[in-house]
Scaffold this motif. Structure first.
Motif, PDB file in Angstrom:
ATOM      1  N   GLN A 253      10.531   0.544  -2.165  1.00 16.88           N
ATOM      2  CA  GLN A 253       9.795  -0.541  -1.530  1.00 16.88           C
ATOM      3  C   GLN A 253       8.636  -0.015  -0.690  1.00 16.88           C
ATOM      4  N   ALA A 254       8.566   1.297  -0.553  1.00 16.39           N
ATOM      5  CA  ALA A 254       7.451   1.930   0.154  1.00 16.39           C
ATOM      6  C   ALA A 254       7.064   3.195  -0.592  1.00 16.39           C
ATOM      7  N   LEU A 320       2.475   5.122   4.827  1.00 17.71           N
ATOM      8  CA  LEU A 320       3.219   4.534   3.715  1.00 17.71           C
ATOM      9  C   LEU A 320       2.460   3.330   3.165  1.00 17.71           C
ATOM     10  N   HIS A 322       3.442  -0.180   1.831  1.00 12.35           N
ATOM     11  CA  HIS A 322       4.609  -1.058   1.852  1.00 12.35           C
ATOM     12  C   HIS A 322       4.432  -2.194   0.847  1.00 12.35           C
ATOM     13  N   TRP A 323       5.475  -2.477   0.100  1.00 12.63           N
ATOM     14  CA  TRP A 323       5.475  -3.606  -0.826  1.00 12.63           C
ATOM     15  C   TRP A 323       5.940  -4.856  -0.092  1.00 12.63           C
ATOM     16  N   ARG A 409       4.079  -7.474   6.806  1.00 14.41           N
ATOM     17  CA  ARG A 409       5.366  -7.979   6.344  1.00 14.41           C
ATOM     18  C   ARG A 409       6.202  -8.587   7.469  1.00 14.41           C
TER      19      ARG A 409
END
Length: 451
Positions: A253-254, A320, A322-323, A409
């Protein structure tokens, strides 16, 4: 045996290993494509190729006849002795982040319902009647979006979906073959007038562009579909390369920025596309993707560049990427609350309640006491909302989030308080300086959970 019926015996594709031995759920609209697919699947079940078959029809409630169309899909299944059910859905609202088109919102609601159907039958796999022409249209749409190889690979034959699998066994079959099977079966098919609406991009390609191409190149549909197969093979090779660079890329996810170091910009774009595809998202336009790559390398460390498309987002934060799978919803009526008496607690839909209490010297956000007699409202914040947190110009709330290092997020959890219809306070972020009080002459907001 008629030419159309011969399709039942001559058309054959291997059952992918993840699908072997599993019951099949066919998503049927009741249209000719769905009926043709139903006949082939029924034949495969009789031959033992698949162990069991059922049908689910989604009623989107868009057209006045939608319910009768689902009934017709069930009647088609009943004619072959196949069990069928109807699932009625409500379309998601239009949001600022995407889902503007009726087609996109119907698709989202449909697949959410199909995920529920699979959850109720976890050993089953989903089958849709996508055929060769659908695949050709998807390739053209990807070309027009500038999506790159991941988009040109179009629809996979077999893909993970809702904890199970989505199998498209008819991608190599001409639409005419499916429709021929439907035409020779003594049941009525659904004719959805929305399929003729050329305001929809896919319908425009289907009715205006592809016929023109086929007049010049009769095998255009076949060749476009085969292009998807070739590109899918190349994508597999790219995926293997991406896995060597970052083995967790299919589940992470990252994504550490370090994996992008030491490789060319095109290779970086390929890595991101592999990651995006693994998340089940559509591909972003190439121009946005390349601009994002430029920003993440050029922006200052305290900045948080964002790539946003549709309802998806990737954000750089602290080394990072991030998604962000789901974007915050836009304001809707049920998310806007009047707070008639701010001296009384107010419950929020998230399961917490807000309570104002006399402020102490330990409180950092204190609102003036005279504000309590005015009109209060709670709503989601908007990027254009402004607060004056220091002397001088007011600042956008989005800018305040950025300056305080709040990841995108996490911003969806914040709400805004309006007083007399003026944005005043985002608790936990900032309070407009003109509405501030002091300990002994103001109130602080407290969050109570499980109340």
């Amino acid at each position: 045996m008629t030419p159309a019926e011969s399709v039942l015996t001559r058309f054959d594709v291997p059952v992918p290993p993840p699908v072997q031995g599993r019951p099949v759920i066919l998503a049927s609209s009741g249209g000719a494509d769905s009926l043709g697919a139903l006949r082939i699947l029924h034949h495969w079940m009789q031959c033992g190729k698949i162990p069991a078959l059922s049908v689910v029809s989604i009623n989107h409630q868009i057209h006045p006849d939608a319910a009768s169309w689902s009934e017709r899909a069930c009647a088609q299944a009943a004619a072959l002795g196949v069990p069928a059910t109807v699932m009625t859905v409500a379309l998601p609202a239009v949001t600022e982040q995407g889902h503007h088109s009726l087609e996109a919102r119907a698709r989202e609601a449909r697949y959410a319902a199909l995920a529920e159907a699979l959850a109720a039958s976890p050993s089953s796999v989903l089958v849709t009647a996508h055929h060769q022409q659908d695949q050709a249209e998807t390739v053209l749409l990807a070309l027009l979006r500038g999506s790159g190889s991941a988009g040109l690979a179009a629809m996979p034959v077999c893909a993970l979906f809702a904890g199970s699998w989505h199998w498209r066994p008819f991608l190599s079959l001409a639409q005419a073959d499916l429709r021929g099977l439907a035409a020779e079966f003594p049941v009525v098919v659904v004719e959805d007038p929305s399929n003729l609406d050329t305001a929809c991009d896919r319908n425009y390609l289907r009715h205006e562009v592809l016929p023109l191409l086929q007049r010049r190149w009769p095998t255009a549909v076949t060749q476009l579909a085969q292009t998807a197969e070739v590109v899918a093979e190349e994508r597999f090779a790219l995926q293997e390369s991406a896995l060597r660079i970052f083995p967790e890329i299919l589940t992470a996810q990252a994504l550490p920025l370090g994996v992008l170091q030491g490789v060319s910009r095109p290779a970086q774009a390929s890595l991101l596309r592999v990651w995006i595809q693994a998340q089940g998202a559509l591909m972003p336009p190439r121009s946005r993707l390349m601009e994002f790559l430029r920003q993440i390398h050029a922006a200052r460390p305290d900045r948080q560049p964002v790539l946003q498309w549709g309802r998806w987002m990737i954000q750089r934060d602290r080394g990072l990427l991030h998604w962000v799978a789901e974007m915050p919803p836009a304001e809707t009526p049920h998310e806007t609350l009047d707070w008639p008496d701010p001296q009384q607690p107010i419950p929020l839909p998230t399961g917490v309640r807000w309570v104002l209490r006399p402020a102490t010297s330990e409180d950092t956000e204190i609102i003036a006491e005279d504000c309590l007699s005015r009109s209060w409202r709670i709503r989601p914040w908007r990027s254009a909302d402004l607060l004056r947190v220091t002397a001088g110009a007011r600042r956008r709330i989005k800018t305040l989030f950025q300056s305080r290092g709040v990841p995108v997020r996490d911003r969806r959890q914040y709400l805004l308080i309006e007083i007399d219809a003026v944005p005043v306070w985002v608790p936990g972020l900032a309070l407009d300086m003109h509405y501030r009080g002091t300990a002994g002459h103001g109130w602080a907001l407290h969050i109570e959970r499980g109340a």
